[in-house]
Enzyme design. Sequence first.
Site, PDB file in Angstrom:
ATOM      1  N   THR A  43       0.815  -1.216   0.000  1.00  0.00           N
ATOM      2  CA  THR A  43       0.000   0.000   0.000  1.00  0.00           C
ATOM      3  C   THR A  43       0.843   1.258   0.000  1.00  0.00           C
ATOM      4  O   THR A  43       0.610   2.177  -0.783  1.00  0.00           O
ATOM      5  CB  THR A  43      -0.951   0.002   1.215  1.00  0.00           C
ATOM      6  OG1 THR A  43      -1.883  -1.065   1.078  1.00  0.00           O
ATOM      7  CG2 THR A  43      -1.714   1.312   1.304  1.00  0.00           C
ATOM      8  N   CYS A  44       1.831   1.341   0.867  1.00  0.00           N
ATOM      9  CA  CYS A  44       2.583   2.583   1.021  1.00  0.00           C
ATOM     10  C   CYS A  44       3.249   3.010  -0.277  1.00  0.00           C
ATOM     11  O   CYS A  44       3.137   4.159  -0.695  1.00  0.00           O
ATOM     12  CB  CYS A  44       3.631   2.432   2.132  1.00  0.00           C
ATOM     13  SG  CYS A  44       4.582   3.942   2.417  1.00  0.00           S
ATOM     14  N   CYS A  49       1.074   6.127   0.939  1.00  0.00           N
ATOM     15  CA  CYS A  49       1.770   7.307   1.428  1.00  0.00           C
ATOM     16  C   CYS A  49       2.757   7.917   0.434  1.00  0.00           C
ATOM     17  O   CYS A  49       2.889   9.138   0.372  1.00  0.00           O
ATOM     18  CB  CYS A  49       2.455   7.006   2.758  1.00  0.00           C
ATOM     19  SG  CYS A  49       3.229   5.392   2.875  1.00  0.00           S
ATOM     20  N   TYR A 100      12.330  -2.261  -4.578  1.00  0.00           N
ATOM     21  CA  TYR A 100      11.892  -3.265  -3.612  1.00  0.00           C
ATOM     22  C   TYR A 100      12.153  -4.675  -4.135  1.00  0.00           C
ATOM     23  O   TYR A 100      12.593  -5.555  -3.391  1.00  0.00           O
ATOM     24  CB  TYR A 100      10.398  -3.090  -3.305  1.00  0.00           C
ATOM     25  CG  TYR A 100      10.122  -2.189  -2.135  1.00  0.00           C
ATOM     26  CD1 TYR A 100       9.437  -2.659  -1.015  1.00  0.00           C
ATOM     27  CD2 TYR A 100      10.539  -0.869  -2.120  1.00  0.00           C
ATOM     28  CE1 TYR A 100       9.177  -1.843   0.071  1.00  0.00           C
ATOM     29  CE2 TYR A 100      10.296  -0.031  -1.047  1.00  0.00           C
ATOM     30  CZ  TYR A 100       9.606  -0.531   0.050  1.00  0.00           C
ATOM     31  OH  TYR A 100       9.375   0.291   1.122  1.00  0.00           O
ATOM     32  N   GLY A 177     -13.679  11.497   8.086  1.00  0.00           N
ATOM     33  CA  GLY A 177     -13.112  12.602   8.838  1.00  0.00           C
ATOM     34  C   GLY A 177     -11.708  12.338   9.314  1.00  0.00           C
ATOM     35  O   GLY A 177     -11.156  13.120  10.096  1.00  0.00           O
ATOM     36  N   ILE A 180      -6.876  10.350   5.852  1.00  0.00           N
ATOM     37  CA  ILE A 180      -6.961  10.209   4.397  1.00  0.00           C
ATOM     38  C   ILE A 180      -7.962  11.207   3.825  1.00  0.00           C
ATOM     39  O   ILE A 180      -7.696  11.855   2.803  1.00  0.00           O
ATOM     40  CB  ILE A 180      -7.347   8.764   4.023  1.00  0.00           C
ATOM     41  CG1 ILE A 180      -6.241   7.795   4.440  1.00  0.00           C
ATOM     42  CG2 ILE A 180      -7.609   8.638   2.525  1.00  0.00           C
ATOM     43  CD1 ILE A 180      -6.572   6.332   4.225  1.00  0.00           C
ATOM     44  N   GLU A 183      -6.424  14.759   4.035  1.00  0.00           N
ATOM     45  CA  GLU A 183      -5.310  14.935   3.106  1.00  0.00           C
ATOM     46  C   GLU A 183      -5.808  15.132   1.684  1.00  0.00           C
ATOM     47  O   GLU A 183      -5.369  16.061   0.978  1.00  0.00           O
ATOM     48  CB  GLU A 183      -4.381  13.722   3.194  1.00  0.00           C
ATOM     49  CG  GLU A 183      -3.567  13.703   4.474  1.00  0.00           C
ATOM     50  CD  GLU A 183      -2.792  12.433   4.679  1.00  0.00           C
ATOM     51  OE1 GLU A 183      -1.851  12.440   5.495  1.00  0.00           O
ATOM     52  OE2 GLU A 183      -3.113  11.409   4.030  1.00  0.00           O
ATOM     53  N   ARG A 200     -19.888  11.356   9.245  1.00  0.00           N
ATOM     54  CA  ARG A 200     -21.039  10.904  10.018  1.00  0.00           C
ATOM     55  C   ARG A 200     -20.956  11.330  11.483  1.00  0.00           C
ATOM     56  O   ARG A 200     -21.954  11.314  12.205  1.00  0.00           O
ATOM     57  CB  ARG A 200     -21.165   9.387   9.947  1.00  0.00           C
ATOM     58  CG  ARG A 200     -20.033   8.631  10.599  1.00  0.00           C
ATOM     59  CD  ARG A 200     -20.217   7.137  10.468  1.00  0.00           C
ATOM     60  NE  ARG A 200     -19.116   6.401  11.091  1.00  0.00           N
ATOM     61  CZ  ARG A 200     -19.011   5.078  11.086  1.00  0.00           C
ATOM     62  NH1 ARG A 200     -19.942   4.362  10.473  1.00  0.00           N
ATOM     63  NH2 ARG A 200     -17.988   4.494  11.672  1.00  0.00           N
ATOM     64  N   GLY A 264     -12.199   4.491   6.496  1.00  0.00           N
ATOM     65  CA  GLY A 264     -11.482   3.493   7.277  1.00  0.00           C
ATOM     66  C   GLY A 264     -10.901   2.389   6.417  1.00  0.00           C
ATOM     67  O   GLY A 264     -11.193   2.292   5.212  1.00  0.00           O
ATOM     68  N   ASP A 305      -0.609  -3.867   9.043  1.00  0.00           N
ATOM     69  CA  ASP A 305      -2.016  -3.479   9.089  1.00  0.00           C
ATOM     70  C   ASP A 305      -2.962  -4.657   9.247  1.00  0.00           C
ATOM     71  O   ASP A 305      -4.090  -4.503   9.721  1.00  0.00           O
ATOM     72  CB  ASP A 305      -2.393  -2.710   7.812  1.00  0.00           C
ATOM     73  CG  ASP A 305      -1.721  -1.352   7.721  1.00  0.00           C
ATOM     74  OD1 ASP A 305      -0.961  -1.010   8.646  1.00  0.00           O
ATOM     75  OD2 ASP A 305      -1.952  -0.632   6.732  1.00  0.00           O
ATOM     76  N   HIS A 438      17.599  30.650  15.010  1.00  0.00           N
ATOM     77  CA  HIS A 438      16.792  31.778  14.532  1.00  0.00           C
ATOM     78  C   HIS A 438      17.268  32.246  13.163  1.00  0.00           C
ATOM     79  O   HIS A 438      18.463  32.233  12.890  1.00  0.00           O
ATOM     80  CB  HIS A 438      16.921  32.922  15.546  1.00  0.00           C
ATOM     81  CG  HIS A 438      16.104  34.121  15.211  1.00  0.00           C
ATOM     82  ND1 HIS A 438      14.735  34.160  15.374  1.00  0.00           N
ATOM     83  CD2 HIS A 438      16.465  35.323  14.700  1.00  0.00           C
ATOM     84  CE1 HIS A 438      14.292  35.346  15.006  1.00  0.00           C
ATOM     85  NE2 HIS A 438      15.323  36.065  14.589  1.00  0.00           N
ATOM     86  N   GLU A 443      12.122  27.061  16.255  1.00  0.00           N
ATOM     87  CA  GLU A 443      12.648  27.669  17.475  1.00  0.00           C
ATOM     88  C   GLU A 443      11.540  27.890  18.516  1.00  0.00           C
ATOM     89  O   GLU A 443      11.821  28.008  19.716  1.00  0.00           O
ATOM     90  CB  GLU A 443      13.336  28.991  17.175  1.00  0.00           C
ATOM     91  CG  GLU A 443      12.426  30.110  16.709  1.00  0.00           C
ATOM     92  CD  GLU A 443      13.185  31.401  16.425  1.00  0.00           C
ATOM     93  OE1 GLU A 443      13.936  31.857  17.311  1.00  0.00           O
ATOM     94  OE2 GLU A 443      13.031  31.932  15.300  1.00  0.00           O
TER      95      GLU A 443
END
Length: 449
Positions: A43-44, A49, A100, A177, A180, A183, A200, A264, A305, A438, A443
């Site tokens: 998934t990632c 992501c 990968y 809400g 995901i 974003e 909801r 979800g 997951d 700074h 800071e």
Amino acid sequence: MTKTYDYDLFVIGAGSGGVRASRVAAAHGARVAIAEEYRVGGTCVIRGCVPKKLLVYGAHFAEDLQDAARFGWKVGKCDFDWPVLRDNVLGEVERLEGIYQDILDRHEVDTIPQRATLTGPHEIALADGTKVTAATILIATGAHPVVPKLPGAEHGITSNEVFHLERMPKRVVIAGGGYIANEFAGIFHEFSCHVTLVNRGEVILRHYDEQIRDRLLTISLMKGIEFKFNAPFEKIEKRKDGTLKIHVSGQDPLEADLLLWAVGRAPNTAGLGLEKVGVELGKNGAILVDEDNQSSVPSIYGIGDVTDRVQLTPVAIREGQAFADTVFGGKPTRVDYAHIPSAVFSHPPIAGVGMTEGEARDKLGSYKAYVSDFRPMKNVLAGRNERALYKIIVDQETDRVVGLHMIGPDAPEILQAAAIAVKAGLTKAQFDDTLALHPTMSEELVLMR
């Protein structure tokens, strides 16, 4: 290792956790195979992501180009070409998938591009009818987006499909809400879509600090994103022209070109044969495991997951490492789930680690919250009214910093370093003793009094 079985370890699922477990186990000398029915990376890398963060970067240019004029740049008229970004993102995903696969190949892990299911505590059946055996089996199949069961739900899409849109819609309704939903609300808005987020419940991002999430809501409303709360979905109608009429409880129907389900994610355990071999499952079909990632069947483990403990990629990777070191490396290791940093790549982003103020109020005898509410320097010159908010939660009895939460530009980048201090148990006095760098936004973390 024993020759009794075809493999010492058979992994089902080649996502971040499964790949880490496979290559570490192989490095420890195990004979390893990994089965993946879709694409290596999980998934990632493929549909989560990584491509999402690239869309976030692309979306940021909308505001950066607007701000550029105040910094002396004559940008002129700009047009956004969605197919260019989409195809470049998908190209990067393909490149990472190759990396990968190369990792697995270099560690001599056998990659099997088929669906695999369990037929026994040590036996796996592949889609082509082949059966193989393994001393240990690891389930790392991840999770999938939930689509609610209601009339017309199939007319919506999920985060799996959003990266492949043929064209950018004009009106988007996002259901949910959580991170995901928020974003993609920010991404679509910056791509000039009219966005309505329908939830909801009564709040967004309910596991985040209340003051931080309220600030995101305020900024999102100022940007023009609409929110509908306490509005369960009833049905979705698709018209002949492809547009959607979305019916929600207590609200007028919503008109949209795209509906995104972000309500979800549920573990991918259906059809794996887990119940048949005696693996105990919990809520939403999650594999129940102990502190060593072992299921109710001693030879079968689960990470990531699919266990529905903490659905974050770094957690799955850490679990995969711990599993391989424990079972094949002779180095018993358990994952510490305390002080896990998390982020929401919204516009602006949120990041947090440790206790929220609400949790501190419930769990600590006494606490103090230090808050810095400021306008970042770049926003001031750009004429942008968005304000950042940083919060430090301190246990007054020990002076330890037990929580750190922020919303503002680059908040996740800043929080990663700050999370080390929270994990290490540093005190507010030690934060105060650190000289400020700074001028920076970070800071503020050492200037709150």
